[in-house]
Design a protein around this motif. Structure first.
Motif, PDB file in Angstrom:
ATOM      1  N   SER B 394       0.992  -1.019  -0.153  1.00 47.56           N
ATOM      2  CA  SER B 394      -0.080   0.189  -0.070  1.00 47.56           C
ATOM      3  C   SER B 394       0.711   1.281  -0.024  1.00 47.56           C
ATOM      4  N   ASP B 395       0.352   2.420  -0.259  1.00 43.47           N
ATOM      5  CA  ASP B 395       1.052   3.709  -0.240  1.00 43.47           C
ATOM      6  C   ASP B 395       1.428   3.686   1.140  1.00 43.47           C
ATOM      7  N   ILE B 396       2.619   4.400   1.241  1.00 48.35           N
ATOM      8  CA  ILE B 396       3.079   4.631   2.885  1.00 48.35           C
ATOM      9  C   ILE B 396       3.278   6.233   2.899  1.00 48.35           C
ATOM     10  N   LYS B 397       2.702   6.683   3.685  1.00 46.28           N
ATOM     11  CA  LYS B 397       2.631   8.329   3.440  1.00 46.28           C
ATOM     12  C   LYS B 397       3.254   9.034   4.709  1.00 46.28           C
ATOM     13  N   LEU B 398       4.537   8.185   4.997  1.00 42.38           N
ATOM     14  CA  LEU B 398       5.267   8.903   6.136  1.00 42.38           C
ATOM     15  C   LEU B 398       5.648  10.163   6.030  1.00 42.38           C
ATOM     16  N   ALA B 399       6.186  10.790   4.907  1.00 43.82           N
ATOM     17  CA  ALA B 399       6.517  11.679   4.400  1.00 43.82           C
ATOM     18  C   ALA B 399       5.424  13.009   4.888  1.00 43.82           C
ATOM     19  N   GLU B 400       4.437  12.810   4.244  1.00 43.54           N
ATOM     20  CA  GLU B 400       3.076  13.540   4.461  1.00 43.54           C
ATOM     21  C   GLU B 400       2.750  13.675   5.922  1.00 43.54           C
ATOM     22  N   ILE B 401       2.917  12.493   6.702  1.00 47.25           N
ATOM     23  CA  ILE B 401       2.549  12.246   8.208  1.00 47.25           C
ATOM     24  C   ILE B 401       3.293  13.266   8.902  1.00 47.25           C
ATOM     25  N   VAL B 402       4.737  13.455   8.625  1.00 50.86           N
ATOM     26  CA  VAL B 402       5.743  14.102   9.477  1.00 50.86           C
ATOM     27  C   VAL B 402       5.462  15.592   9.100  1.00 50.86           C
ATOM     28  N   GLU B 403       5.280  15.798   7.850  1.00 52.57           N
ATOM     29  CA  GLU B 403       5.120  17.307   7.335  1.00 52.57           C
ATOM     30  C   GLU B 403       3.826  17.782   7.957  1.00 52.57           C
ATOM     31  N   LYS B 404       2.785  16.969   8.123  1.00 52.93           N
ATOM     32  CA  LYS B 404       1.614  17.528   8.706  1.00 52.93           C
ATOM     33  C   LYS B 404       1.980  17.860  10.295  1.00 52.93           C
ATOM     34  N   ILE B 405       2.472  16.902  10.908  1.00 54.22           N
ATOM     35  CA  ILE B 405       2.828  17.004  12.268  1.00 54.22           C
ATOM     36  C   ILE B 405       3.719  18.233  12.624  1.00 54.22           C
ATOM     37  N   ASP B 406       4.721  18.171  11.572  1.00 57.11           N
ATOM     38  CA  ASP B 406       5.765  19.575  11.936  1.00 57.11           C
ATOM     39  C   ASP B 406       4.791  20.715  11.820  1.00 57.11           C
ATOM     40  N   LYS B 407       3.905  20.671  11.072  1.00 60.43           N
ATOM     41  CA  LYS B 407       3.201  22.036  10.683  1.00 60.43           C
ATOM     42  C   LYS B 407       2.376  22.226  11.888  1.00 60.43           C
ATOM     43  N   ILE B 408       1.869  21.262  12.474  1.00 57.62           N
ATOM     44  CA  ILE B 408       0.621  21.524  13.531  1.00 57.62           C
ATOM     45  C   ILE B 408       1.345  21.678  14.914  1.00 57.62           C
ATOM     46  N   SER B 409       2.469  21.045  15.025  1.00 61.83           N
ATOM     47  CA  SER B 409       3.157  21.255  16.319  1.00 61.83           C
ATOM     48  C   SER B 409       4.257  22.165  16.452  1.00 61.83           C
ATOM     49  N   GLY B 410       4.745  22.577  15.075  1.00 60.37           N
ATOM     50  CA  GLY B 410       5.873  23.540  15.356  1.00 60.37           C
ATOM     51  C   GLY B 410       7.321  22.986  15.497  1.00 60.37           C
ATOM     52  N   GLU B 565      -1.522  -5.946   7.061  1.00 59.79           N
ATOM     53  CA  GLU B 565      -1.559  -4.314   6.811  1.00 59.79           C
ATOM     54  C   GLU B 565      -0.987  -3.736   7.903  1.00 59.79           C
ATOM     55  N   TYR B 566      -0.458  -2.134   7.819  1.00 60.50           N
ATOM     56  CA  TYR B 566      -0.012  -1.560   8.753  1.00 60.50           C
ATOM     57  C   TYR B 566      -0.806   0.026   8.994  1.00 60.50           C
ATOM     58  N   SER B 567      -0.911   0.268   9.950  1.00 62.31           N
ATOM     59  CA  SER B 567      -1.373   1.629  10.157  1.00 62.31           C
ATOM     60  C   SER B 567      -0.033   2.360  10.712  1.00 62.31           C
ATOM     61  N   TRP B 568       0.046   3.894  10.141  1.00 62.13           N
ATOM     62  CA  TRP B 568       1.298   4.484  10.276  1.00 62.13           C
ATOM     63  C   TRP B 568       0.918   5.958  11.069  1.00 62.13           C
ATOM     64  N   GLY B 569       1.786   6.245  11.881  1.00 58.69           N
ATOM     65  CA  GLY B 569       1.596   7.538  12.682  1.00 58.69           C
ATOM     66  C   GLY B 569       2.782   8.196  13.147  1.00 58.69           C
ATOM     67  N   ALA B 570       2.840   9.435  13.463  1.00 59.90           N
ATOM     68  CA  ALA B 570       3.689  10.432  14.194  1.00 59.90           C
ATOM     69  C   ALA B 570       3.014  11.094  15.419  1.00 59.90           C
ATOM     70  N   ASN B 571       3.868  11.085  16.506  1.00 59.33           N
ATOM     71  CA  ASN B 571       3.490  11.864  17.531  1.00 59.33           C
ATOM     72  C   ASN B 571       4.654  12.725  17.963  1.00 59.33           C
ATOM     73  N   VAL B 572       4.301  14.034  18.455  1.00 62.01           N
ATOM     74  CA  VAL B 572       5.191  15.152  18.943  1.00 62.01           C
ATOM     75  C   VAL B 572       4.741  15.188  20.407  1.00 62.01           C
ATOM     76  N   VAL B 573       5.654  15.598  21.170  1.00 62.31           N
ATOM     77  CA  VAL B 573       5.494  15.766  22.595  1.00 62.31           C
ATOM     78  C   VAL B 573       6.629  16.814  22.998  1.00 62.31           C
ATOM     79  N   GLU B 574       5.809  17.825  23.748  1.00 63.61           N
ATOM     80  CA  GLU B 574       6.832  19.112  24.143  1.00 63.61           C
ATOM     81  C   GLU B 574       6.679  18.982  25.714  1.00 63.61           C
ATOM     82  N   VAL B 575       7.998  19.068  26.230  1.00 63.70           N
ATOM     83  CA  VAL B 575       7.993  18.894  27.820  1.00 63.70           C
ATOM     84  C   VAL B 575       8.805  19.928  28.481  1.00 63.70           C
TER      85      VAL B 575
END
Ligand code: FES
Ligand code: FES
Lengths: 164, 711
Positions: B394-410, B565-575
């Motif tokens: 399947s399409d793996i959209k990791l680049a898109e995932i991290v781009e999006k999380i970078d944007k919303i989290s700074g 199949e796999y699901s994919w994700g990225a998390n950002v945590v600020e402390v």
């Protein structure tokens, strides 16, 4: 040894005989067959057993029967007939604040106690007000949202009595 | 047709919010007896004798001699007795049951029972298990299972390595802490036994009862009741509770209720496996990672349970989301005299991703690179192969995932700023991860063989018959939506109740993020057949799982598609870490996932938020330690799970990437949302304190140790 007790429960006067050290939680669940109040820990740590006693949020697992004389107790079974519940229910639905539901009755009574004290709470105040009620499913955010929404949609409601 | 992702009201909402939902402990019956379990006080001992007090009429003792069938829990290995016979292997192991009408009297009887033990030298942790030369717990070996697999040519890579980065990480126990404790009700009537309760897997329980009672299937009925959370803790463990309740009901000829109190529940139910993970990455002269050797060790506790399967998921996940051609991965599940480790949301994934993501952080530091920049260079893409050599189709959209999380989290900006401020006790971390949806390898076909059934009635209502249980995750709603959408009927026309083995075929257990993706897809296919026959009036259609032709798996050598199949994700945590108390304050959490099509956005958000909180709890709050085989924490005072004030709200987003073989494009979600929180948090803390974090949970005590250590 049993003692005789009279108190108000969900708007009705009740007189019964029970052991003085029986936990209110057992009195409700076993003797009065009101099982909406849940036991999550039995040690005052989770809030699943929360009820209102004279408008104050209390953990029923820590309250011995003997202190109930003359008190006014509200559990979910009574609370669910009130106008305040109606608003909270609709806001919990909108926010998606219920998953397994085991914390929910206690959470609602905690929300009631909180809104009664602070009808226009900030998110932080809501969090602080619910801090005694554990929920393992939701991560709390949707519950906090629900309570904030209820404060808005039910404006004015929390300065009137619960009507029980 | 409405958009399937649009949220609807949950079908279990009203009864739960009104306090009407009847959980197992709420069932009342004047006849009902209570059951308590007498448990081992010793980590490892022979039982020399047991002395009982005289019993008043109406009270019973149930021990192993009351088991008419086999005294073996049917799991991967059948090494665990339902009730101890002549030896015990962990503190809390069930020895016998006391049954009777009055709780207080039962407790008094338990006080008077004298078990005489002859203690044996226990094995108390992984290190002791590794040192031990003899006198093992399991079949003369230190491990229940030991695995090893390779990809590419690691020997060649090692020869040419220009640089090696090594790490060792440790993770602790975690308790599921579902708010409703283990609870089962059992009754015998007309030669049949009915067991109801707080469970994830009705058919696991049915099988356990069949084995323990030696009864044919037709005489056994298992029903799920509203369940106050599971998180894996009600996957395999309730089989034990259910058999105990059944034995008690059989002996007493009365219905019984077996409800654990919180201390008992925390002390002796299954936990997340503590793990030690060692990683070695080899880099060539161009600073490229060319290969890795990874070794995973878990403390499986006294019986094998599901430890083999958890270990498999751990070694199939520990390679992370990176395409590294040369690998050697080993895993061992050690037998110790600790409480049995078992299923917990994530199922080996949280340990694995914590280790890999922190390892990538450390490689990045060694190369003077930003961690996410390093990671991006190795992201798996469609057409690559997994660590087990399975083609990712399947399409793996990791680049898109991290781009999006970078944007919303700074993230990138904050990461740089905090680096420039040289820690300053603030940090931000990003984890990238996956979760394999469904059973490992070809387990769906080889082991589970799931079936679903739809019954169409004359009034145009349709009934879903599956064994998937509602444990708060929302399947009573999501599965209905899938069927209604296919049939193009209002969702209210679809019936679906808590599973009952008399009515529902075995659609497999409610685990492994498989309910929507696997069971949901079967229902989707089944509903299409129903639709084709819609005019026929009343009829039933069954649908069985077929292993998709695009997958293959060799379980002997761990080659091929480790998951359907796999699901994919990225998390950002600020402390922010308090410079005096070393307490970790989480300032923000962000999450972006690719779960294919969300079946209900509100339910999805609930899973995301709840998983994040559990994962953060795992990362910094939830301390659970075994000393001398006894868990030090046993209630909600000393075992702290997150409260409403501990963490801020999670800002989350989804990537649009429907999955070809999922129902309406859906993949799994339930576990994914827990997996990435701890590594993101740990990376943030590492930046904040400028010290290498080597274990979770990140308690103030541990951080203080780190600060003292390297000063
Ligand atoms: S049961 Fe009373 S606080 Fe947990
Ligand atoms: S909804 Fe499950 S504990 Fe709150």
């Amino acid at each position: 040894m049993k003692i005789k007790l009279s108190f108000r429960l969900n708007g009705e006067s009740i007189t019964l005989a029970t052991e003085p050290l029986k936990r209110l939680l057992d009195l409700l669940r076993d003797q009065l067959e009101l099982t909406g109040t849940k036991e999550g820990c039995g040690e005052g740590e989770c809030g699943a057993c929360a009820v209102l006693i004279d408008d104050r949020l209390m953990n029923a697992c820590l309250v011995p029967a003997a202190v109930l004389e003359g008190k006014n107790i509200i559990t979910i079974e009574g609370y669910r007939t009130t106008a305040q519940f109606k608003i909270l229910k609709s806001c919990f639905e909108k926010a998606g604040a219920v998953q397994c539901g085991f914390c929910t009755p206690g959470m609602l009574l905690a929300a009631e106690a909180l809104l009664r004290q602070k009808p226009k709470p900030t998110a932080e105040e809501v969090r602080a007000g619910l801090a005694g009620n554990l929920c393992r499913c939701t991560g709390y955010n949707m519950i906090v949202e629900a309570v904030l929404l209820a404060a808005k949609e039910g404006e004015g409601l929390w300065s009137t009595p619960v009507g029980l | 047709m409405r958009n399937i992702s649009e949220a609807i009201k949950r079908f279990d909402f009203d009864e739960k919010i009104e306090g009407r939902a009847q959980y197992a402990a709420d069932l009342k019956d004047r006849q009902m007896l209570y059951v308590k379990t007498l448990r081992s006080e010793k980590a490892r001992a022979k039982i020399m004798s047991i002395k009982y007090p005289p019993l008043s009429p109406g009270y019973f003792i149930v021990d192993y001699r009351d088991i008419p069938g086999e005294n073996r829990l049917p799991l991967v290995f059948e090494d665990q007795p339902f009730l101890a016979v002549d030896r015990v292997n962990y503190i809390g192991e069930p020895i016998l049951l006391v049954v009777g009408p009055v709780k207080k009297k039962i407790l008094a009887i338990m006080q008077e029972i004298r078990v005489d033990y002859q203690e044996l030298t226990p094995i108390l942790n992984i290190a002791e298990a590794r040192q031990r030369q003899e006198d093992f717990i399991f079949e003369g070996k230190s491990c229940f299972v030991e695995y090893e697999y390779e990809k590419g040519d690691i020997t060649e890579v090692k020869k040419k390595a220009w640089r090696v980065v090594e790490d060792e990480f440790r993770t602790g126990y975690q308790e599921q802490a579902y708010l409703e404790t283990q609870a089962i009700v059992a009754a015998v009537e007309d030669q049949r036994i009915t067991v109801c309760g707080s469970i994830q897997c009705p058919y696991y329980i049915k099988e356990a009862l069949r084995q323990a009672l030696g009864w044919p299937e037709e005489r056994i009925r298992v029903k799920q009741l509203p369940t106050g959370g599971g998180f894996g803790g009600k996957e395999e463990f309730p089989s034990l509770v259910a058999v105990h309740a059944a034995l008690a009901a059989l002996k007493a000829h009365k219905p019984v209720q077996l409800v654990y109190d919180r201390q008992e529940d925390i002390s002796c139910s299954t936990k997340r496996h503590p793990a030690v993970i060692r990683l070695k990455s080899y880099l060539d002269d161009r600073q490229r990672i060319t290969g890795r050797e990874i070794e995973v060790m878990t403390d499986a506790g006294a019986y094998a349970g599901l430890s083999s399967v958890v270990l498999q998921r751990m070694i199939f996940s520990v390679g992370g989301v990176y395409n590294i051609e040369n690998l050697k991965i080993r895993g061992q599940a050690y037998a110790t005299n600790n409480v049995v480790s078992g299923a917990f949301r994530g199922f080996g994934g949280p340990q694995a991703f914590f280790a890999m993501e922190m390892h990538m952080e450390n490689i990045a530091r060694a190369l003077h690179m930003e961690a996410l920049a390093l990671k991006r260079g190795y992201f798996l893409r469609k057409g690559d192969t997994s660590t087990t050599g399975g083609k990712l189709q399947s399409d793996i959209k990791l680049a898109e995932i991290v781009e999006k999380i970078d944007k919303i989290s700074g993230y990138s900006r904050k990461r740089r700023d905090y680096d420039a401020a040289d820690g300053g006790f603030r940090g931000i971390g990003c984890s990238v991860f996956f979760h394999g949806c469904g059973f490992t390898g070809s387990g769906e076909q080889e082991i589970i063989k799931p079936k679903v059934r739809l019954r169409k009635y004359r009034d145009n209502t349709v009934q879903i018959c599956v064994s998937s249980s509602e444990i708060g995750q929302g399947c009573l709603t999501t599965l209905r939506k899938i069927v209604a959408q296919v049939l193009e009927i209002p969702v209210e026309q679809v019936q679906y109740d808590y599973p009952d083995s008399d009515i529902c075929p075995d659609s497999g257990p409610t685990v492994a993020s498989r309910t929507v993706m696997i069971v949901g897809k079967l229902l989707y296919d089944c509903a299409r057949k129903v639709k084709a026959r819609w005019q026929e009036g009343e009829f039933t259609v069954d649908q069985a799982y077929v292993y998709p032709g695009h997958l293959q798996w060799d379980n002997e050598h761990f080659r091929g598609n480790a998951y359907p199949e796999y699901s994919w994700g990225a998390n950002v945590v600020e402390v922010a870490v308090d410079p005096l108390t070393y307490e970790v304050k989480v300032l923000g959490t962000w999450a972006v996932y690719d779960i294919g099509t969300p079946i209900d956005e509100k339910i999805v958000k609930g899973q995301i938020d709840g998983g994040m909180a559990q994962g953060l709890g795992y990362g910094c709050l939830e301390v659970l330690e075994s000393h001398g085989g006894r868990l030090r924490q046993n209630n909600f005072t000393n075992y702290a799970i997150p409260t409403a004030v501990d963490f801020p709200a999670t800002e989350s987003g989804l990537i649009d990437n429907p999955y070809e073989y999922g129902p309406f494009g859906a993949r799994g979600l339930g576990e994914l949302s827990l997996v990435g929180a701890a590594p993101a948090l740990a990376a943030a803390v590492q930046q904040a304190i400028g010290r290498r974090v080597r274990q979770i949970p990140l308690t103030p005590e541990y951080i203080m140790e780190l600060m003292d250590d390297e000063d």
